[in-house]
Enzyme design. Structure first.
Site, PDB file in Angstrom:
ATOM      1  N   GLY A  82       0.582  -1.135   0.093  1.00 27.73           N
ATOM      2  CA  GLY A  82      -0.372   0.370  -0.357  1.00 27.73           C
ATOM      3  C   GLY A  82       0.768   1.075  -0.384  1.00 27.73           C
ATOM      4  O   GLY A  82       2.061   1.616  -0.443  1.00 27.73           O
ATOM      5  N   ALA A  83       0.340   2.425   0.765  1.00 29.79           N
ATOM      6  CA  ALA A  83       0.658   4.035   0.636  1.00 29.79           C
ATOM      7  C   ALA A  83       1.532   4.159  -1.332  1.00 29.79           C
ATOM      8  O   ALA A  83       2.584   3.863  -1.461  1.00 29.79           O
ATOM      9  CB  ALA A  83       1.672   3.672   0.792  1.00 29.79           C
ATOM     10  N   LEU A  84       0.113   3.661  -2.011  1.00 31.51           N
ATOM     11  CA  LEU A  84       0.641   3.393  -3.592  1.00 31.51           C
ATOM     12  C   LEU A  84       1.157   4.562  -4.279  1.00 31.51           C
ATOM     13  O   LEU A  84       0.796   5.652  -4.273  1.00 31.51           O
ATOM     14  CB  LEU A  84      -0.259   2.532  -4.599  1.00 31.51           C
ATOM     15  CG  LEU A  84      -0.859   1.608  -3.772  1.00 31.51           C
ATOM     16  CD1 LEU A  84      -2.010   0.584  -5.097  1.00 31.51           C
ATOM     17  CD2 LEU A  84       0.065   0.726  -3.823  1.00 31.51           C
TER      18      LEU A  84
ATOM     19  N   HIS B 258       3.673   1.550  -7.538  1.00 34.43           N
ATOM     20  CA  HIS B 258       3.322   0.090  -8.057  1.00 34.43           C
ATOM     21  C   HIS B 258       2.699   0.181  -9.209  1.00 34.43           C
ATOM     22  O   HIS B 258       2.209  -0.519 -10.114  1.00 34.43           O
ATOM     23  CB  HIS B 258       2.016   0.560  -6.747  1.00 34.43           C
ATOM     24  CG  HIS B 258       3.436   0.831  -5.367  1.00 34.43           C
ATOM     25  ND1 HIS B 258       3.169   1.709  -5.077  1.00 34.43           N
ATOM     26  CD2 HIS B 258       3.549  -0.455  -5.210  1.00 34.43           C
ATOM     27  CE1 HIS B 258       3.798   1.488  -3.709  1.00 34.43           C
ATOM     28  NE2 HIS B 258       4.007  -0.230  -3.665  1.00 34.43           N
TER      29      HIS B 258
ATOM     30  N   LYS C  72      12.952  -2.486  -7.878  1.00 36.90           N
ATOM     31  CA  LYS C  72      13.753  -0.868  -7.026  1.00 36.90           C
ATOM     32  C   LYS C  72      14.065  -1.898  -5.606  1.00 36.90           C
ATOM     33  O   LYS C  72      15.017  -1.869  -5.855  1.00 36.90           O
ATOM     34  CB  LYS C  72      12.463  -0.250  -6.524  1.00 36.90           C
ATOM     35  CG  LYS C  72      12.719   0.115  -5.471  1.00 36.90           C
ATOM     36  CD  LYS C  72      13.600   1.150  -5.181  1.00 36.90           C
ATOM     37  CE  LYS C  72      13.175   2.008  -3.998  1.00 36.90           C
ATOM     38  NZ  LYS C  72      12.157   1.659  -2.920  1.00 36.90           N
ATOM     39  N   ASP C  73      13.759  -3.187  -5.934  1.00 40.45           N
ATOM     40  CA  ASP C  73      13.752  -4.412  -5.095  1.00 40.45           C
ATOM     41  C   ASP C  73      14.383  -5.773  -5.966  1.00 40.45           C
ATOM     42  O   ASP C  73      13.449  -6.876  -5.595  1.00 40.45           O
ATOM     43  CB  ASP C  73      12.585  -4.521  -3.832  1.00 40.45           C
ATOM     44  CG  ASP C  73      11.987  -3.479  -3.157  1.00 40.45           C
ATOM     45  OD1 ASP C  73      12.269  -3.586  -1.821  1.00 40.45           O
ATOM     46  OD2 ASP C  73      10.764  -3.253  -3.447  1.00 40.45           O
TER      47      ASP C  73
ATOM     48  N   GLN D 135      14.643  -9.044  -4.028  1.00 42.28           N
ATOM     49  CA  GLN D 135      13.646  -9.510  -3.211  1.00 42.28           C
ATOM     50  C   GLN D 135      13.428  -9.906  -4.587  1.00 42.28           C
ATOM     51  O   GLN D 135      12.944 -11.105  -4.118  1.00 42.28           O
ATOM     52  CB  GLN D 135      12.632  -8.312  -2.749  1.00 42.28           C
ATOM     53  CG  GLN D 135      11.263  -9.422  -2.735  1.00 42.28           C
ATOM     54  CD  GLN D 135      10.427  -7.375  -2.112  1.00 42.28           C
ATOM     55  OE1 GLN D 135      10.599  -7.626  -0.998  1.00 42.28           O
ATOM     56  NE2 GLN D 135      10.219  -6.950  -2.889  1.00 42.28           N
TER      57      GLN D 135
ATOM     58  N   ARG E 198       8.098   5.187   1.015  1.00 41.18           N
ATOM     59  CA  ARG E 198       9.165   6.099   2.814  1.00 41.18           C
ATOM     60  C   ARG E 198       8.916   7.222   2.088  1.00 41.18           C
ATOM     61  O   ARG E 198       9.799   7.850   2.901  1.00 41.18           O
ATOM     62  CB  ARG E 198       9.776   5.292   3.482  1.00 41.18           C
ATOM     63  CG  ARG E 198       9.706   3.482   3.248  1.00 41.18           C
ATOM     64  CD  ARG E 198      10.729   2.817   4.517  1.00 41.18           C
ATOM     65  NE  ARG E 198      10.664   2.101   5.429  1.00 41.18           N
ATOM     66  CZ  ARG E 198      10.734  -0.067   4.130  1.00 41.18           C
ATOM     67  NH1 ARG E 198      10.402   0.471   3.162  1.00 41.18           N
ATOM     68  NH2 ARG E 198      10.156  -0.642   5.309  1.00 41.18           N
TER      69      ARG E 198
HETATM   70  P1  AMP Z   1       5.924  -2.759  -1.874  1.00 34.98           P
HETATM   71  O1  AMP Z   1       4.297  -1.672  -1.929  1.00 34.98           O
HETATM   72  O2  AMP Z   1       7.530  -1.474  -0.966  1.00 34.98           O
HETATM   73  O3  AMP Z   1       6.069  -3.558  -1.009  1.00 34.98           O
HETATM   74  O4  AMP Z   1       6.196  -2.682  -2.700  1.00 34.98           O
HETATM   75  C1  AMP Z   1       5.685  -3.957  -4.122  1.00 34.98           C
HETATM   76  C2  AMP Z   1       5.966  -3.899  -5.252  1.00 34.98           C
HETATM   77  O5  AMP Z   1       6.360  -2.319  -5.717  1.00 34.98           O
HETATM   78  C3  AMP Z   1       7.405  -4.868  -5.223  1.00 34.98           C
HETATM   79  O6  AMP Z   1       7.615  -5.749  -5.822  1.00 34.98           O
HETATM   80  C4  AMP Z   1       7.929  -3.400  -5.390  1.00 34.98           C
HETATM   81  O7  AMP Z   1       9.438  -3.558  -6.211  1.00 34.98           O
HETATM   82  C5  AMP Z   1       7.586  -2.816  -5.946  1.00 34.98           C
HETATM   83  N1  AMP Z   1       8.135  -1.378  -6.319  1.00 34.98           N
HETATM   84  C6  AMP Z   1       8.206   0.041  -4.973  1.00 34.98           C
HETATM   85  N2  AMP Z   1       8.763   0.729  -6.103  1.00 34.98           N
HETATM   86  C7  AMP Z   1       8.919   1.194  -7.186  1.00 34.98           C
HETATM   87  C8  AMP Z   1       9.530   1.655  -8.308  1.00 34.98           C
HETATM   88  N3  AMP Z   1       9.543   2.306  -7.772  1.00 34.98           N
HETATM   89  N4  AMP Z   1       9.136   1.170  -9.125  1.00 34.98           N
HETATM   90  C9  AMP Z   1       9.225   0.174  -9.606  1.00 34.98           C
HETATM   91  N5  AMP Z   1       8.315  -0.860  -8.761  1.00 34.98           N
HETATM   92  C10 AMP Z   1       8.501  -0.867  -7.642  1.00 34.98           C
END
Ligand code: AMP
Length: 282
Positions: A31-33, A37, A151-152, A155, A189
């Site tokens: 979340g906090a999209l 995302h 980005k991750d 992961q 964040r």
């Molecule tokens: P999170 O909500 O941070 O757990 O991220 C959920 C998904 O969104 C994960 O697969 C992240 O790698 C992807 N994600 C987060 N930030 C970005 C970004 N800036 N660009 C591309 N994918 C992202």
């Protein structure tokens, strides 16, 4: 967009779609999209008939309790964004729905060296928690594809390995990092950065790019030191790690010719926010 809070309701819906021969792509989130995302949602839309996303702030992957408590939660705005970007199904469960028997995990996956380095070395138990929640979500959603962000990077390597360890039928698709205009990688964040910290933050990406510029013109060691110096020059950032690693093993390289492509990755503390970023070079 359908919104489900219960596993059985989601599964009944997805089973009907599968019976109608619809393929499913799944983008899990906390979340906090933001637009990062949304790029995953767009990728899902392109590769599959049905796009499923989830919002679940997974307690088991937070090694730092205050990070979990401070994690931004904006579900109404998130829902609007998902609708606008053509998401078909949102799964938004409570913790009990994901972990009906409690958050203790029965599985202990062997990721070899993949979870020992970088984030794994700095966030005790983080990847065990990530593997636990992704495995559970895949068991529930059973998608053809799971779409995750570069980005991750670590992961994505862990989940690729998880899919192979569990003989999963799901394939992983990795989508590029989406950045702000000034280069800062979008992250949930980022909203926690103070104004002056936000101004400093693009230095992280600029320093990674400096390594790209230095590719094969100076030694790996010198290129690394250059990036470290760049970040430290800000005075306000503290580096957890900054490494040049092999794209598959995530082991540190010492020579440019150790791998055809190299991932430069870093984690940085800026105020009380911890940011990660990486680029692939050349
Ligand atoms: P999170 O909500 O941070 O757990 O991220 C959920 C998904 O969104 C994960 O697969 C992240 O790698 C992807 N994600 C987060 N930030 C970005 C970004 N800036 N660009 C591309 N994918 C992202």
């Amino acid at each position: 967009m359908y919104i489900f809070r219960k596993v059985t309701d989601l599964q009944n819906h997805l089973n009907e779609l599968r019976d109608a021969k619809q393929s499913i792509a799944f983008a899990p989130t906390m979340g906090a999209l933001h637009n990062g995302h949304m790029s995953l949602v767009s990728k899902c839309n392109r590769i599959a008939d049905i796009t499923v996303s989830s919002i679940f702030v997974n307690p088991t992957q937070f090694n730092d309790k205050s990070d979990l408590e401070k994690y931004p939660r904006t579900v109404e705005k998130d829902t609007t964004m998902l609708i606008e970007h053509g998401c078909d199904v949102l799964f938004y469960p409570e913790v009990d729905e994901i972990y009906p028997k409690g958050t203790e995990s029965d599985n202990n996956y062997d990721f070899g060296q993949l979870d020992k380095v970088l984030e794994g070395a700095h966030r005790q138990g983080h990847f065990a928690g990530v593997a636990q929640v992704v495995n559970r979500l895949l068991e529930i959603v059973e998608p053809n594809w799971i779409v995750m962000g570069q980005k991750d990077y670590q992961q994505t390597a862990i989940i690729r390995k998880l899919l192979s360890l569990t003989n999963s039928k799901t394939e992983i698709v990795v989508s590029p990092t989406i950045r702000e205009k000034d280069g800062l990688a979008m992250s949930s964040r980022n909203v926690r950065l103070k104004e002056d910290e936000r101004r400093e933050a693009p230095t992280i990406y600029a320093s990674l790019e400096a390594v790209r510029q230095a590719y094969k013109t100076i030694s790996v060691k010198e290129a690394r030191e250059l990036a470290v110096k760049n970040i430290e020059a800000s005075g306000s950032m503290k580096i957890d790690y900054l490494e040049l690693v092999h794209p598959h093993t995530l082991q540190t390289i010492t020579d440019w010719d150790d791998a055809e492509s190299i991932i430069v990755c870093t984690a940085v503390h800026l105020g009380d926010v911890r940011l990660i970023d990486n680029i692939s070079i050349p």
